[in-house]
Design a protein around this motif. Structure first.
Motif, PDB file in Angstrom:
ATOM      1  N   UNK A  53       0.875  -1.173   0.000  1.00  0.00           N
ATOM      2  CA  UNK A  53       0.000   0.000   0.000  1.00  0.00           C
ATOM      3  C   UNK A  53       0.909   1.219   0.000  1.00  0.00           C
ATOM      4  N   UNK A  54       0.787   2.012  -1.025  1.00  0.00           N
ATOM      5  CA  UNK A  54       1.688   3.141  -1.249  1.00  0.00           C
ATOM      6  C   UNK A  54       1.011   4.433  -0.835  1.00  0.00           C
ATOM      7  N   UNK A  55       1.726   5.259  -0.075  1.00  0.00           N
ATOM      8  CA  UNK A  55       1.210   6.572   0.334  1.00  0.00           C
ATOM      9  C   UNK A  55       2.346   7.573   0.288  1.00  0.00           C
ATOM     10  N   UNK A  56       2.005   8.843   0.298  1.00  0.00           N
ATOM     11  CA  UNK A  56       3.013   9.901   0.253  1.00  0.00           C
ATOM     12  C   UNK A  56       2.702  10.975   1.290  1.00  0.00           C
ATOM     13  N   UNK A  57       3.777  11.518   1.851  1.00  0.00           N
ATOM     14  CA  UNK A  57       3.663  12.636   2.791  1.00  0.00           C
ATOM     15  C   UNK A  57       4.987  13.383   2.768  1.00  0.00           C
ATOM     16  N   UNK A  58       4.939  14.697   2.842  1.00  0.00           N
ATOM     17  CA  UNK A  58       6.170  15.490   2.872  1.00  0.00           C
ATOM     18  C   UNK A  58       7.030  15.081   4.067  1.00  0.00           C
ATOM     19  N   UNK A  59       8.340  15.031   3.853  1.00  0.00           N
ATOM     20  CA  UNK A  59       9.272  14.603   4.894  1.00  0.00           C
ATOM     21  C   UNK A  59       9.574  15.765   5.839  1.00  0.00           C
ATOM     22  N   UNK A  60       9.279  15.555   7.127  1.00  0.00           N
ATOM     23  CA  UNK A  60       9.591  16.581   8.124  1.00  0.00           C
ATOM     24  C   UNK A  60      10.444  16.026   9.261  1.00  0.00           C
ATOM     25  N   UNK A  61      11.042  14.864   9.040  1.00  0.00           N
ATOM     26  CA  UNK A  61      11.917  14.265  10.040  1.00  0.00           C
ATOM     27  C   UNK A  61      11.784  12.750  10.035  1.00  0.00           C
ATOM     28  N   UNK A  62      12.882  12.059  10.366  1.00  0.00           N
ATOM     29  CA  UNK A  62      12.867  10.597  10.357  1.00  0.00           C
ATOM     30  C   UNK A  62      11.888  10.034  11.377  1.00  0.00           C
ATOM     31  N   UNK A  63      11.938  10.542  12.610  1.00  0.00           N
ATOM     32  CA  UNK A  63      11.032  10.050  13.652  1.00  0.00           C
ATOM     33  C   UNK A  63       9.587  10.305  13.256  1.00  0.00           C
ATOM     34  N   UNK A  64       9.320  11.500  12.767  1.00  0.00           N
ATOM     35  CA  UNK A  64       7.959  11.865  12.394  1.00  0.00           C
ATOM     36  C   UNK A  64       7.431  10.996  11.251  1.00  0.00           C
ATOM     37  N   UNK A  65       8.262  10.773  10.239  1.00  0.00           N
ATOM     38  CA  UNK A  65       7.811  10.013   9.076  1.00  0.00           C
ATOM     39  C   UNK A  65       7.615   8.534   9.416  1.00  0.00           C
ATOM     40  N   UNK A  66       8.501   7.985  10.240  1.00  0.00           N
ATOM     41  CA  UNK A  66       8.348   6.573  10.607  1.00  0.00           C
ATOM     42  C   UNK A  66       7.152   6.364  11.528  1.00  0.00           C
ATOM     43  N   UNK A  67       6.873   7.337  12.376  1.00  0.00           N
ATOM     44  CA  UNK A  67       5.665   7.272  13.200  1.00  0.00           C
ATOM     45  C   UNK A  67       4.419   7.272  12.317  1.00  0.00           C
ATOM     46  N   UNK A  68       4.448   8.107  11.293  1.00  0.00           N
ATOM     47  CA  UNK A  68       3.339   8.193  10.347  1.00  0.00           C
ATOM     48  C   UNK A  68       3.139   6.869   9.605  1.00  0.00           C
ATOM     49  N   UNK A  69       4.233   6.231   9.209  1.00  0.00           N
ATOM     50  CA  UNK A  69       4.141   4.957   8.489  1.00  0.00           C
ATOM     51  C   UNK A  69       3.498   3.883   9.360  1.00  0.00           C
ATOM     52  N   UNK A  70       3.876   3.836  10.637  1.00  0.00           N
ATOM     53  CA  UNK A  70       3.273   2.859  11.553  1.00  0.00           C
ATOM     54  C   UNK A  70       1.775   3.117  11.686  1.00  0.00           C
ATOM     55  N   UNK A  71       1.389   4.384  11.750  1.00  0.00           N
ATOM     56  CA  UNK A  71      -0.030   4.727  11.894  1.00  0.00           C
ATOM     57  C   UNK A  71      -0.861   4.252  10.706  1.00  0.00           C
ATOM     58  N   UNK A  72      -0.241   4.109   9.544  1.00  0.00           N
ATOM     59  CA  UNK A  72      -0.944   3.643   8.352  1.00  0.00           C
ATOM     60  C   UNK A  72      -1.132   2.129   8.328  1.00  0.00           C
ATOM     61  N   UNK A  73      -0.426   1.416   9.191  1.00  0.00           N
ATOM     62  CA  UNK A  73      -0.476  -0.048   9.198  1.00  0.00           C
ATOM     63  C   UNK A  73      -1.743  -0.547   9.881  1.00  0.00           C
ATOM     64  N   UNK A  74      -2.187  -1.732   9.491  1.00  0.00           N
ATOM     65  CA  UNK A  74      -3.441  -2.289   9.993  1.00  0.00           C
ATOM     66  C   UNK A  74      -3.245  -3.319  11.093  1.00  0.00           C
ATOM     67  N   UNK A  75      -2.075  -3.927  11.185  1.00  0.00           N
ATOM     68  CA  UNK A  75      -1.845  -4.986  12.153  1.00  0.00           C
ATOM     69  C   UNK A  75      -1.228  -4.466  13.437  1.00  0.00           C
ATOM     70  N   UNK A  76      -1.354  -5.245  14.488  1.00  0.00           N
ATOM     71  CA  UNK A  76      -0.746  -4.903  15.768  1.00  0.00           C
ATOM     72  C   UNK A  76       0.768  -5.061  15.723  1.00  0.00           C
ATOM     73  N   UNK A  77       1.249  -6.095  15.049  1.00  0.00           N
ATOM     74  CA  UNK A  77       2.696  -6.321  14.964  1.00  0.00           C
ATOM     75  C   UNK A  77       3.261  -5.622  13.736  1.00  0.00           C
ATOM     76  N   UNK A  78       4.315  -4.852  13.970  1.00  0.00           N
ATOM     77  CA  UNK A  78       4.964  -4.058  12.922  1.00  0.00           C
ATOM     78  C   UNK A  78       6.406  -4.519  12.775  1.00  0.00           C
ATOM     79  N   UNK A  79       6.845  -4.708  11.542  1.00  0.00           N
ATOM     80  CA  UNK A  79       8.257  -4.886  11.226  1.00  0.00           C
ATOM     81  C   UNK A  79       8.690  -3.647  10.463  1.00  0.00           C
ATOM     82  N   UNK A  80       9.549  -2.852  11.073  1.00  0.00           N
ATOM     83  CA  UNK A  80       9.995  -1.593  10.477  1.00  0.00           C
ATOM     84  C   UNK A  80      11.323  -1.815   9.761  1.00  0.00           C
ATOM     85  N   UNK A  81      11.376  -1.435   8.500  1.00  0.00           N
ATOM     86  CA  UNK A  81      12.582  -1.610   7.694  1.00  0.00           C
ATOM     87  C   UNK A  81      12.918  -0.309   6.973  1.00  0.00           C
TER      88      UNK A  81
END
Length: 268
Positions: A53-81
């Motif tokens: 599932x592809x989405x786009x958002x302006x980059x305003x920081x690594x922590x902020x963007x990775x937090x945003x990516x997790x929020x888009x996920x549907x499952x409880x368990x996340x593998x961040x890469x």
């Protein structure tokens, strides 16, 4: 097997992204790719995989963007890469068979390559990082660009390596050091850090000795020497850029993207 969402942030990762996705797609229910408006073929590569599932958002920081990516996920368990990372077959099978019980997150040893060689010293290995976690019990934190996951609960360790192909070549490694030192200097100035000539002279030398001697970078051969020199160079650049910003020679380093907002304090 756990229901897993994989979260990846990207910017101009056309060269690396497909290998990253191939290494993990068979253990994923979904793969969320959050892109910050790449100008290459990253979107086309991502959309070629049915689970993405592809989405786009302006980059305003690594922590902020990775937090945003997790929020888009549907499952409880996340593998961040990261797009330049790959699961080894051993790590993939370990995750497939995992029964977490009361554990809320797992650290993974990361093996980084530099100048074509795996780096097993220099402070680069095993460099265990939390990458598999329950989203309700974990959060991204850190000082951009050095982000990390904090688990609010019990954690464990996995044995399989996560391969990190961070640099295409030495020029790319130097470019990364230049970019990261700009973000660090930008953040530090906005927190009130002031230029110190003594620190600019001493800290790079200390950093070289730390990486090459204390962390045994000499055992990594010439790659280890270049890592230590590059670390010292990045340290010097950080202080020199604080001077440049404090003296108002520039308002922001030219390689910091316009939409990036400086951190007034470290995320915790």
């Amino acid at each position: 097997m756990l229901g897993i969402s994989i979260a990846i942030i990207t910017y101009n990762e056309e060269r690396a992204l497909a290998d990253c996705i191939r290494s993990c797609e068979d253990i994923a229910d979904e793969i969320v790719v959050l892109d910050s408006f790449s100008t290459d073929g990253t979107e086309a590569v991502a959309r070629a995989f049915p689970k993405v599932r592809f989405a786009q958002h302006a980059f305003d920081g690594h922590v902020e963007q990775k937090t945003r990516a997790v929020a888009l996920c549907r499952n409880e368990w996340i593998l961040a890469l990261d797009a330049d990372e790959r699961l080894t077959p051993e790590l993939r099978e370990e995750i497939r068979a995992l029964e977490p019980g009361d554990l809320d997150g797992f650290r993974v040893p990361r093996l980084t390559f530099a100048m074509g060689e795996p780096v097993r010293h220099s402070g680069w290995y095993p460099q265990r990082k939390v990458r598999l976690f329950r989203r309700s019990r974990a959060r991204w934190a850190g000082d951009n660009p050095h982000d990390y996951v904090v688990v609010d609960g019990k954690g464990g360790d996995l044995r399989g390596d996560l391969l990190h192909h961070s640099f295409r070549d030495l020029a790319d490694q130097a470019t990364r050091a230049n970019a990261f030192s700009s973000i660090q200097a930008f953040n530090l100035l906005h927190r009130g850090r002031r230029f110190s000539a003594l620190a600019a002279l001493v800290r790079p030398v200390v950093k070289f000795l730390e990486v090459y001697v204390y962390k045994r970078g000499f055992l990594d051969g010439f790659a280890g020497f270049t890592i230590a020199v590059n670390a010292a160079y990045a340290t010097f650049l950080k202080f020199a850029k604080i001077y440049e910003l404090e003296a108002r020679i520039v308002d922001r380093p030219s390689n910091v993207r316009p939409e990036y907002r400086p951190q007034s304090q470290e995320h915790d």
